[in-house]
Design an enzyme around this catalytic site. Structure first.
Site, PDB file in Angstrom:
ATOM      1  N   LEU A  53       0.919  -1.242  -0.112  1.00  0.00           N
ATOM      2  CA  LEU A  53      -0.040  -0.007  -0.046  1.00  0.00           C
ATOM      3  C   LEU A  53       0.869   1.448   0.013  1.00  0.00           C
ATOM      4  O   LEU A  53       0.508   2.496  -0.186  1.00  0.00           O
ATOM      5  CB  LEU A  53      -1.075   0.058   1.287  1.00  0.00           C
ATOM      6  CG  LEU A  53      -1.626  -1.328   1.588  1.00  0.00           C
ATOM      7  CD1 LEU A  53      -2.527  -1.220   2.769  1.00  0.00           C
ATOM      8  CD2 LEU A  53      -2.478  -1.586   0.569  1.00  0.00           C
ATOM      9  N   TYR A 103       2.636  11.509 -11.364  1.00  0.00           N
ATOM     10  CA  TYR A 103       1.969  10.648 -10.480  1.00  0.00           C
ATOM     11  C   TYR A 103       1.401   9.288 -11.286  1.00  0.00           C
ATOM     12  O   TYR A 103       1.805   8.356 -10.964  1.00  0.00           O
ATOM     13  CB  TYR A 103       0.771  11.287  -9.716  1.00  0.00           C
ATOM     14  CG  TYR A 103      -0.049  10.443  -8.891  1.00  0.00           C
ATOM     15  CD1 TYR A 103       0.693   9.703  -7.559  1.00  0.00           C
ATOM     16  CD2 TYR A 103      -1.156   9.899  -9.049  1.00  0.00           C
ATOM     17  CE1 TYR A 103       0.055   8.859  -6.921  1.00  0.00           C
ATOM     18  CE2 TYR A 103      -2.199   8.987  -8.211  1.00  0.00           C
ATOM     19  CZ  TYR A 103      -1.126   8.511  -7.078  1.00  0.00           C
ATOM     20  OH  TYR A 103      -2.069   7.844  -6.277  1.00  0.00           O
ATOM     21  N   ASN A 132     -10.791   7.936  -6.010  1.00  0.00           N
ATOM     22  CA  ASN A 132     -10.672   8.633  -4.937  1.00  0.00           C
ATOM     23  C   ASN A 132     -11.304   7.948  -3.347  1.00  0.00           C
ATOM     24  O   ASN A 132     -12.592   7.772  -3.429  1.00  0.00           O
ATOM     25  CB  ASN A 132     -11.550  10.083  -4.785  1.00  0.00           C
ATOM     26  CG  ASN A 132     -10.838  10.952  -6.246  1.00  0.00           C
ATOM     27  OD1 ASN A 132      -9.745  11.338  -6.018  1.00  0.00           O
ATOM     28  ND2 ASN A 132     -11.457  11.030  -7.099  1.00  0.00           N
ATOM     29  N   PRO A 281     -42.961  16.073  39.629  1.00  0.00           N
ATOM     30  CA  PRO A 281     -44.170  15.459  40.538  1.00  0.00           C
ATOM     31  C   PRO A 281     -45.525  16.314  40.576  1.00  0.00           C
ATOM     32  O   PRO A 281     -45.551  17.473  40.635  1.00  0.00           O
ATOM     33  CB  PRO A 281     -43.490  15.304  41.754  1.00  0.00           C
ATOM     34  CG  PRO A 281     -41.804  15.347  41.515  1.00  0.00           C
ATOM     35  CD  PRO A 281     -41.852  16.261  40.502  1.00  0.00           C
ATOM     36  N   GLY A 282     -46.482  15.501  40.026  1.00  0.00           N
ATOM     37  CA  GLY A 282     -47.928  15.917  40.307  1.00  0.00           C
ATOM     38  C   GLY A 282     -48.200  16.647  38.987  1.00  0.00           C
ATOM     39  O   GLY A 282     -49.362  16.893  38.892  1.00  0.00           O
TER      40      GLY A 282
END
Length: 369
Positions: A53, A103, A132, A281-282
Site C-alpha cells: 500500500l 503521478y 478517490n 411530580p404531580g
C-alpha cells in the site's frame, strides 16, 4: 498466516490492519517509512501475503513520485524473488495510471513491475486501480477532497470549490477493505485485466460540499441525514470522524417552565421527530387529541400514568408506566390523552411522533381526558 502490509501507517494501511485484526489475523508485519529498512528483508522472507500500500501522493518534489511508487515496489519484488517467496502480492495503484502526468506515470511503472514479476515467477498478483478513497483516518489536504472538506467544515474553515460541476468517483474505505479481504482469500473482483472495488459512487464537487455542510447544519436543525442513500451514510460517518475532540457534544434548546421541560432531539423528513419530556411530580401534560398525528411514549425514569378517552366516550383507559420496566405506549388517533407524574421524582419520557411539528398545521386539539 503472516501478512505483510507496507504503508502501514497510512490511511488505507491503518484501516486494513484494524480490520485484519478484527477478522483474527494477528501475525501482521507492519512496514512504514519509520520502519528500519532491514525489516523488509525479514518480512519478505516470512510473509504469506503482501498488501503493498506504500506510495507517494503529494511529494515536495515530483521526482519523489517515481522513487516512492516505483523504487520501493522494485525493492520489495526483488527481495521476494531473492527468498523464493511465492506469496501473492496486492498493490494499490490509481485510476491516474493511464494518464500522462508524474503521478500517473509512477503508478503505471509500479504496475508494469508487478506484471513482469508475474510473468517471471507465476506468482498471483492483484493490481487495484483505485479512485478517490475516503473514510475515517484519512488526511485533509493529502488523501482526498472529502477529508479536506470534512476537516474544514467541522472547524468553520473555508473550502475551495474550483469547479462545482466536476464529477468525482468516490470509494469508501470499508468497501475497499471488504474487497481486499476477498483478494486475501483468493477471490478478487476482476474487470478489464485489473482488480476493482465493485462499489463506487459518483457525485459533483459542488454537491459534495453541500452534503457535508448539511451535516454541520444538522446539529442546529436537528435533522438526520438520509441514511437510505449509501453515499450520504458513508460521508456522514466520515464527517463525524473529523469532529474536533472538544466538539463531540452540542446543546439542545430546552423549553422549560414550572412543569418541567420539553426538548426536541431529532427531526427527520419521513420518520417524524423524537423529543424528551420532563414532568415535575404531580404535573399533568397533554389533554389533547389528533386526527392523524400519532405518537409513542417511553418512560425511562420516574412513575407515570397515561390516560386515554375516545373523544365521543366517557370511558377512561389508564396505563401505569415507570422507568424500571421499559414499555412503549402507542397514542392512537381520536383519543384525547394525558400523562401524569404520579411519582416523587421527575418523570422522563422519550416521545416519538410520526411527523415533525408544523405550527401551520399542528393537528392538536385541546380536550381534557
Amino acid at each position: 498466516m503472516n501478512i505483510l502490509v507496507t504503508g502501514a501507517k497510512g490511511f488505507v494501511g491503518k484501516n486494513l490492519i484494524a480490520e485484519l485484526r478484527n477478522k483474527g489475523y494477528n501475525d501482521i508485519f507492519e512496514f512504514s517509512r519509520e520502519s528500519d529498512p532491514s525489516l523488509l528483508e525479514k518480512y519478505t522472507k516470512d510473509c504469506d501475503f503482501v498488501f503493498h500500500l506504500a506510495g507517494v501522493n503529494r511529494p515536495k518534489d515530483v521526482n519523489e513520485f517515481m522513487e516512492g511508487n516505483f523504487g520501493l515496489t522494485s525493492q520489495l519484488l526483488e527481495l521476494l524473488k531473492k527468498h523464493g517467496n511465492k506469496a501473492p502480492v496486492l498493490i494499490t495503484s490509481s485510476i491516474q495510471a493511464d494518464k500522462d502526468n508524474p503521478y500517473g506515470r509512477s503508478k503505471k511503472a509500479g504496475e508494469d513491475l508487478l506484471l513482469n514479476y508475474y510473468k517471471e515467477t507465476d506468482v498471483k498478483v492483484y493490481i487495484y486501480r483505485l479512485p478517490n478513497l475516503f473514510g475515517k483516518w484519512s488526511r485533509p489536504n493529502y488523501n482526498t477532497v472529502v477529508a479536506t472538506y470534512c476537516h474544514n467544515i467541522a472547524r468553520d474553515m473555508d473550502i475551495q470549490i474550483n469547479n462545482p460541476d466536476a464529477e468525482l468517483t468516490l470509494c469508501y474505505i470499508d468497501d475497499v477493505l471488504e474487497e481486499f479481504l476477498r483478494a486475501l482469500e483468493g477471490h478478487p473482483t476482476i474487470q478489464d485485466d485489473y482488480c476493482v472495488v465493485p462499489t463506487t459512487h459518483k457525485i459533483k464537487l459542488g454537491d459534495l460540499a453541500n452534503v457535508i455542510k448539511s451535516f454541520k447544519d444538522s446539529r442546529g436543525n436537528l435533522s438526520i441525514p438520509n441514511m437510505k442513500d449509501a453515499l450520504t451514510k458513508k460521508l456522514y460517518s466520515t464527517y463525524l470522524s473529523f469532529l474536533p475532540e472538544n466538539k463531540f457534544s452540542y446543546d439542545l434548546k430546552m423549553n422549560c417552565d414550572h412543569r418541567g421541560s420539553f426538548t426536541e432531539f431529532i427531526r427527520t423528513l419521513d420518520r417524524g421527530q423524537v423529543s424528551i419530556n420532563v414532568s415535575k411530580p404531580g404535573i399533568t401534560k397533554g389533554n389533547h387529541w389528533h386526527h392523524t398525528k400519532n405518537e409513542k411514549f417511553l418512560v425511562v425514569s420516574g412513575e407515570g400514568l397515561i390516560r386515554f378517552r375516545k373523544i365521543d366516550s366517557e370511558e377512561i383507559i389508564e396505563y401505569r408506566v415507570n422507568g424500571d420496566r421499559l414499555q412503549v405506549v402507542d397514542i392512537p388517533t381520536g383519543y384525547t390523552h394525558s400523562i401524569v407524574n404520579i411519582g416523587e421524582k421527575d418523570l422522563v419520557t422519550v416521545m416519538w411522533v410520526n411527523e415533525c411539528f408544523d405550527p401551520g398545521k399542528p393537528d392538536t386539539y385541546y380536550l381534557e381526558v
